[in-house]
Design a protein around this motif. Structure first.
Motif, mmCIF file in Angstrom:
data_model
loop_
_atom_site.group_PDB
_atom_site.id
_atom_site.type_symbol
_atom_site.label_atom_id
_atom_site.label_comp_id
_atom_site.label_asym_id
_atom_site.label_seq_id
_atom_site.Cartn_x
_atom_site.Cartn_y
_atom_site.Cartn_z
ATOM 1 N N SER A 1 -4.342 11.862 4.283
ATOM 2 C CA SER A 1 -3.736 11.213 3.103
ATOM 3 C C SER A 1 -2.825 10.065 3.519
ATOM 4 C CB SER A 1 -2.958 12.234 2.268
ATOM 5 O OG SER A 1 -1.857 12.717 2.998
ATOM 6 N N LYS A 2 -2.287 10.135 4.747
ATOM 7 C CA LYS A 2 -1.372 9.074 5.199
ATOM 8 C C LYS A 2 -2.123 7.963 5.919
ATOM 9 C CE LYS A 2 2.394 12.267 5.853
ATOM 10 N NZ LYS A 2 2.689 13.274 6.861
ATOM 11 N N ASP A 3 -3.276 8.347 6.455
ATOM 12 C CA ASP A 3 -4.014 7.442 7.318
ATOM 13 C C ASP A 3 -5.161 6.800 6.537
ATOM 14 O OD1 ASP A 3 -4.956 6.208 9.529
ATOM 15 O OD2 ASP A 3 -5.920 7.976 10.381
ATOM 16 N N GLY A 4 -4.828 5.935 5.570
ATOM 17 C CA GLY A 4 -5.870 5.221 4.813
ATOM 18 C C GLY A 4 -6.294 5.900 3.529
ATOM 19 N N GLY A 5 -5.866 7.145 3.301
ATOM 20 C CA GLY A 5 -6.199 7.843 2.052
ATOM 21 C C GLY A 5 -7.303 8.869 2.228
ATOM 22 N N VAL A 6 -7.274 9.876 1.354
ATOM 23 C CA VAL A 6 -8.253 10.958 1.448
ATOM 24 C C VAL A 6 -8.934 11.133 0.091
ATOM 25 C CG1 VAL A 6 -6.505 12.770 0.975
ATOM 26 C CG2 VAL A 6 -8.589 13.351 2.234
ATOM 27 N N LEU A 7 -10.235 11.417 0.139
ATOM 28 C CA LEU A 7 -11.034 11.575 -1.084
ATOM 29 C C LEU A 7 -11.480 13.035 -1.206
ATOM 30 C CD1 LEU A 7 -12.521 9.985 -3.394
ATOM 31 C CD2 LEU A 7 -14.499 9.956 -1.887
ATOM 32 N N LEU A 8 -11.169 13.637 -2.360
ATOM 33 C CA LEU A 8 -11.550 15.030 -2.604
ATOM 34 C C LEU A 8 -12.632 15.083 -3.673
ATOM 35 C CD1 LEU A 8 -8.464 15.104 -1.623
ATOM 36 C CD2 LEU A 8 -8.309 17.260 -2.838
ATOM 37 N N ASP A 9 -13.598 15.976 -3.496
ATOM 38 C CA ASP A 9 -14.661 16.210 -4.484
ATOM 39 C C ASP A 9 -14.534 17.681 -4.869
ATOM 40 O OD1 ASP A 9 -17.103 17.106 -5.545
ATOM 41 O OD2 ASP A 9 -18.352 16.051 -4.097
ATOM 42 N N ILE A 10 -13.801 17.947 -5.955
ATOM 43 C CA ILE A 10 -13.467 19.343 -6.274
ATOM 44 C C ILE A 10 -13.640 19.641 -7.760
ATOM 45 C CG2 ILE A 10 -11.895 19.518 -4.294
ATOM 46 C CD1 ILE A 10 -9.541 19.361 -6.183
ATOM 47 N N THR B 1 -20.644 13.878 -6.174
ATOM 48 C CA THR B 1 -20.904 13.840 -4.729
ATOM 49 C C THR B 1 -21.631 12.545 -4.363
ATOM 50 O OG1 THR B 1 -21.019 16.245 -4.754
ATOM 51 C CG2 THR B 1 -21.873 15.149 -2.794
ATOM 52 N N THR B 2 -22.576 12.142 -5.207
ATOM 53 C CA THR B 2 -23.305 10.881 -4.980
ATOM 54 C C THR B 2 -22.314 9.711 -4.995
ATOM 55 O OG1 THR B 2 -25.169 11.860 -6.164
ATOM 56 C CG2 THR B 2 -25.226 9.472 -5.836
ATOM 57 N N ILE B 3 -21.426 9.694 -5.974
ATOM 58 C CA ILE B 3 -20.438 8.607 -6.057
ATOM 59 C C ILE B 3 -19.482 8.676 -4.866
ATOM 60 C CG2 ILE B 3 -18.503 7.681 -7.421
ATOM 61 C CD1 ILE B 3 -20.056 8.505 -9.944
ATOM 62 N N ALA B 4 -19.061 9.887 -4.495
ATOM 63 C CA ALA B 4 -18.128 10.029 -3.356
ATOM 64 C C ALA B 4 -18.750 9.443 -2.081
ATOM 65 C CB ALA B 4 -17.773 11.498 -3.149
ATOM 66 N N HIS B 5 -20.023 9.722 -1.833
ATOM 67 C CA HIS B 5 -20.671 9.177 -0.623
ATOM 68 C C HIS B 5 -20.688 7.650 -0.647
ATOM 69 C CE1 HIS B 5 -22.879 13.229 0.177
ATOM 70 N NE2 HIS B 5 -21.801 13.117 0.916
ATOM 71 N N ARG B 6 -20.971 7.093 -1.814
ATOM 72 C CA ARG B 6 -21.016 5.624 -1.931
ATOM 73 C C ARG B 6 -19.627 5.010 -1.725
ATOM 74 N NH1 ARG B 6 -25.261 3.405 -5.209
ATOM 75 N NH2 ARG B 6 -23.931 1.557 -5.283
ATOM 76 N N PRO C 1 0.822 -1.211 0.000
ATOM 77 C CA PRO C 1 0.000 0.000 0.000
ATOM 78 C C PRO C 1 0.860 1.265 0.000
ATOM 79 C CG PRO C 1 -0.658 -1.509 1.769
ATOM 80 C CD PRO C 1 0.606 -2.040 1.172
ATOM 81 N N LYS C 2 0.325 2.340 -0.540
ATOM 82 C CA LYS C 2 1.062 3.614 -0.621
ATOM 83 C C LYS C 2 1.199 4.264 0.753
ATOM 84 C CE LYS C 2 0.158 5.980 -4.718
ATOM 85 N NZ LYS C 2 0.846 5.117 -5.654
ATOM 86 N N ASP C 3 2.260 5.102 0.910
ATOM 87 C CA ASP C 3 2.421 5.878 2.150
ATOM 88 C C ASP C 3 1.384 6.986 2.222
ATOM 89 O OD1 ASP C 3 4.621 4.417 2.623
ATOM 90 O OD2 ASP C 3 6.028 5.895 1.804
ATOM 91 N N ARG C 4 1.036 7.501 1.047
ATOM 92 C CA ARG C 4 0.144 8.655 0.994
ATOM 93 C C ARG C 4 -0.764 8.477 -0.213
ATOM 94 N NH1 ARG C 4 2.435 14.795 0.525
ATOM 95 N NH2 ARG C 4 3.292 14.058 -1.427
ATOM 96 N N ALA C 5 -2.081 8.600 -0.032
ATOM 97 C CA ALA C 5 -2.997 8.415 -1.158
ATOM 98 C C ALA C 5 -4.010 9.548 -1.203
ATOM 99 C CB ALA C 5 -3.710 7.070 -1.038
ATOM 100 N N ILE C 6 -4.034 10.229 -2.358
ATOM 101 C CA ILE C 6 -4.947 11.354 -2.559
ATOM 102 C C ILE C 6 -5.801 11.016 -3.766
ATOM 103 C CG2 ILE C 6 -5.023 13.822 -3.158
ATOM 104 C CD1 ILE C 6 -2.037 13.537 -1.664
ATOM 105 N N ILE C 7 -7.096 10.831 -3.537
ATOM 106 C CA ILE C 7 -7.989 10.435 -4.621
ATOM 107 C C ILE C 7 -8.948 11.594 -4.887
ATOM 108 C CG2 ILE C 7 -9.805 8.812 -5.284
ATOM 109 C CD1 ILE C 7 -8.196 6.967 -3.103
ATOM 110 N N VAL C 8 -9.012 12.006 -6.140
ATOM 111 C CA VAL C 8 -9.829 13.166 -6.481
ATOM 112 C C VAL C 8 -10.944 12.731 -7.426
ATOM 113 C CG1 VAL C 8 -9.822 15.462 -7.525
ATOM 114 C CG2 VAL C 8 -7.785 14.657 -6.306
ATOM 115 N N LEU C 9 -12.178 13.087 -7.065
ATOM 116 C CA LEU C 9 -13.287 12.956 -8.012
ATOM 117 C C LEU C 9 -13.600 14.353 -8.505
ATOM 118 C CD1 LEU C 9 -15.819 10.496 -6.299
ATOM 119 C CD2 LEU C 9 -14.102 10.004 -8.041
ATOM 120 N N THR C 10 -13.553 14.525 -9.817
ATOM 121 C CA THR C 10 -13.872 15.829 -10.366
ATOM 122 C C THR C 10 -14.872 15.622 -11.483
ATOM 123 O OG1 THR C 10 -12.922 17.923 -11.091
ATOM 124 C CG2 THR C 10 -11.964 15.935 -12.069
#
Ligand SMILES: Nc1nc2c(ncn2[C@@H]2O[C@H](COP(=O)(O)OP(=O)(O)O)[C@@H](O)[C@H]2O)c(=O)[nH]1
Ligand SMILES: Nc1ncnc2c1ncn2[C@@H]1O[C@H](COP(=O)(O)OP(=O)(O)O)[C@@H](O)[C@H]1O
Length: 189
Positions: free
Chosen positions: A93-102, A19-24, A2-11
């Motif tokens: 981002s380090k603790d399991g990954g972060v999801l951005l909706d931007i 936003t609907t997909i991000a919640h799911r 697994p990665k040390d840092r994971a940043i996932i962006v939905l745009t």
């Protein structure tokens, strides 16, 4: 590994369903955290301060900009500010990954800042006509606001090739599955 840092962006263009997909995705992958953006727009009836957004006054938002608290920000619609707080990304981002909706320009900036540590998925509507139906059907915008969002959507749809992958949100369950498969592959890579 697994990665040390994971940043996932939905745009996506407004109304495409990110936003609907991000919640799911957050329900299905509880290890991921949501990056709660700051904004100066008013809260919608179903939104909670601190969960959906940090709702700030213009004054407070501009103070945060001047303090250097924002990783990126845009004036997306009608001069309203939206931005990602550095504090939301640092730990999550380090603790399991972060999801951005931007928005699409913000997504380009996040990709520039984080390179291979970021996965940017563009959620596309099946058609502009369906996008208009969804925006109108959501009932959260005035007719003028729908027109503004559709005009911007045409520009944003032209930028989809700049991202890591495109998920067409026609059938919602299929779009969620496809998003999850990109997310899982990325986190394990
Ligand atoms: N650049 C940037 N855009 C954001 C941020 N938070 C939200 N947005 C975008 O601002 C736009 C307007 O968001 P919103 O008012 O919630 O409308 P919606 O996307 O139509 O539900 C959308 O494209 C969001 O993805 C952020 O932190 N940074
Ligand atoms: N696959 C889909 N099929 C039909 N309606 C959808 C689908 N995905 C989302 N929607 C609806 O479209 C509207 C816009 O979705 P939303 O997630 O708010 O978009 P965004 O965050 O991209 O602006 C909402 O009313 C949502 O329930």
């Amino acid at each position: 590994m697994p990665k040390d840092r994971a940043i996932i962006v939905l745009t996506a263009p407004s109304g495409a369903g990110k936003t609907t997909i991000a919640h799911r995705v957050l329900e299905e992958r509880p290890g991921l955290s949501f990056s709660v953006s700051a904004t100066t727009r008013d809260a919608r009836p179903d939104e909670t301060d601190g969960e959906d957004y940090h709702f700030l006054s213009v004054d407070e938002f501009e103070k945060r900009i001047n303090r250097g608290d924002l990783l990126e920000y845009e004036q997306v619609y009608d001069g309203l500010y939206y931005g990602t707080l550095k504090s939301e990304i640092a730990e999550k981002s380090k603790d399991g990954g972060v999801l951005l909706d931007i928005d699409v320009k913000g997504a380009v900036n996040v990709k520039k800042a984080f390179g291979d540590d970021a996965l940017v998925l563009f959620v596309a509507p099946p058609s502009v006509e369906e996008l208009e139906r969804r925006l109108t059907g959501r009932g959260t915008e005035t007719d003028d606001a729908v027109t503004t969002r559709l005009a911007r959507a045409r520009m944003e749809l032209g930028m989809q090739d700049e991202f890591d992958a495109v998920v067409v949100n026609d059938d919602l369950d299929e779009a969620v599955e496809e998003t999850l498969s990109y997310v899982d592959r990325f986190i394990q890579s």
